[in-house]
Design an enzyme around this catalytic site. Structure first.
Site, short mmCIF file in Angstrom:
data_model
loop_
_atom_site.label_atom_id
_atom_site.label_comp_id
_atom_site.label_asym_id
_atom_site.label_seq_id
_atom_site.Cartn_x
_atom_site.Cartn_y
_atom_site.Cartn_z
N SER A 134 0.84 -1.19 0.00
CA SER A 134 0.00 0.00 0.00
C SER A 134 0.88 1.26 0.00
O SER A 134 1.75 1.39 -0.86
CB SER A 134 -0.93 -0.07 1.21
OG SER A 134 -2.01 0.82 1.08
N ASP A 141 -1.67 14.46 -14.26
CA ASP A 141 -1.88 12.99 -14.25
C ASP A 141 -1.98 12.41 -12.84
O ASP A 141 -1.84 11.20 -12.65
CB ASP A 141 -0.74 12.24 -14.97
CG ASP A 141 -0.76 12.50 -16.47
OD1 ASP A 141 -1.85 12.83 -16.97
OD2 ASP A 141 0.28 12.37 -17.12
N ASP A 143 -9.38 -6.09 -4.63
CA ASP A 143 -8.91 -4.97 -3.79
C ASP A 143 -9.89 -3.81 -3.89
O ASP A 143 -10.04 -3.23 -4.96
CB ASP A 143 -7.51 -4.52 -4.24
CG ASP A 143 -6.85 -3.53 -3.30
OD1 ASP A 143 -7.59 -2.77 -2.62
OD2 ASP A 143 -5.61 -3.48 -3.24
N HIS A 178 -7.20 -6.09 -0.40
CA HIS A 178 -6.06 -5.21 -0.16
C HIS A 178 -5.02 -5.87 0.75
O HIS A 178 -3.83 -5.70 0.58
CB HIS A 178 -6.56 -3.89 0.44
CG HIS A 178 -5.55 -2.78 0.40
ND1 HIS A 178 -4.98 -2.33 -0.79
CD2 HIS A 178 -4.99 -2.02 1.38
CE1 HIS A 178 -4.13 -1.35 -0.52
NE2 HIS A 178 -4.11 -1.14 0.78
#
Length: 255
Positions: free
Chosen positions: A103, A185, A208, A236
C-alpha cells in the site's frame, strides 16, 4: 528464532523496528497507512524463512512506536519515508537489501528503489499506486471516518494509537494523499518507475476495494522486466488473508 524490537536514531527521529532471522539476504517490510511492523506483517515476521532471510519490519515516523513525532503529510512525505527507510537499513549495517512494500509502503518502496538503485537488491510491491485519480480520491474519502471501519481492522489500530490519534491521522492522510490528484496525471512517482532497475514483482488482489487494478498494471508496464501476479480472491490485505501463498511466492522470487 525470536523477533527482537528496538529503536535507532535516523534523520533526527527514533525509528522503531522489529527484526528476525539470520539469513544473508536482508529484507525490509514497509507497512501501509497507519501501519506498523506489528499490525501489518505478523505472518511474515513469524513464517518467512529465517535461514535464508534477515527480516526487518519498520514503523515509519509518526506510526506505530515511532512516535514522537506525530505523523504529518507534507507534499514529500513518501520521499521522506523512502529516505528514512533506506537510512534505517544502513544504520543497521545492511549494505544491500530487498524491499517488500504494501500500500503506502509500496509507494515508498518504489521511490526508494528508483532513488537508491545500488542499495536495493529486489523489490516486491502490492496494493500500491504511482498516481491518484479522482476515483481514488472518492475511495479515500470513503474511509475518512474511522468509526465506519470494520471492528476487525479498527481494533488493533485503536489499541495501538488510542481513538483520537487514529481518527485524526486517518483524516490527515486522506487530505495528504488526495492532494496528489491536483498534480498533472495525479502523479506521485510515475516519472521514477523507469529508473527502477532491480528485479521487481508486483502482486495485486483482483478484489482490492482500495486500489483499482489499473494501478498495478501501470506500474508493471513502466518497470522494465517486472513481473505481475494477479490473485483472483485477493483483497487489499492479501498478504495477511493468504499469507501462506503470499510468503511462498515472495520467497521464490527473492531466492
Amino acid at each position: 528464532t525470536s523477533v527482537t524490537s528496538a529503536k535507532i536514531q535516523v534523520n533526527g527521529v527514533h525509528l522503531h523496528y522489529q527484526q528476525t532471522g539470520e539469513g544473508s539476504h536482508a529484507v525490509l517490510l514497509l507497512p501501509g497507512m497507519l501501519g506498523s511492523g506489528q499490525t501489518d506483517f505478523g505472518p511474515q515476521l513469524k513464517s518467512m524463512n529465517k535461514q535464508l532471510f534477515t527480516v526487518v519490519a519498520w514503523d515509519p515516523r509518526g506510526y506505530g512506536k515511532s512516535i514522537p513525532p506525530s505523523r504529518d503529510f507534507p507534499p514529500d512525505f513518501f520521499e521522506r519515508d523512502a529516505k528514512d527507510a533506506v537510512d534505517l537499513m544502513q544504520a543497521l549495517k545492511f549494505q544491500k537489501f530487498s524491499l517488500l512494500g504494501w500500500s503506502d509502503g509500496g509507494i515508498t518502496a518504489l521511490i526508494a528503489a528508483a532513488k537508491y538503485p545500488n542499495l536495493i537488491h529486489k523489490l516486491v510491491v502490492w496494493g500500491a499506486n504511482a498516481s491518484v485519480t479522482q476515483e481514488d480520491v472518492r475511495i479515500y474519502n470513503g474511509i475518512r471516518d474511522v468509526s465506519k471501519w470494520s471492528e476487525k481492522v479498527k481494533k488493533p489500530l485503536e489499541e495501538l494509537y488510542g481513538h483520537k490519534y487514529f481518527a485524526e491521522t486517518c483524516e490527515a492522510w486522506v487530505d495528504g494523499i488526495s492532494r496528489f490528484a491536483e498534480n498533472s496525471d495525479g502523479n506521485i512517482c510515475q516519472q521514477l518507475l523507469p529508473d527502477i532497475k532491480c528485479p521487481t514483482f508486483i502482486i495485486h488482489g483482483e478484489k482490492d476495494p482500495l486500489v483499482p487494478q489499473a494501478h498495478a498494471e501501470y506500474i508493471h508496464k513502466h518497470i522494465k522486466g517486472s513481473r505481475l501476479l494477479l490473485m483472483p480472491e485477493g483483497k487489499h490485505n492479501l498478504h495477511l488473508r493468504f499469507a501462506e501463498d503470499f510468503n511462498r511466492e515472495v520467497e521464490n522470487f527473492l531466492r
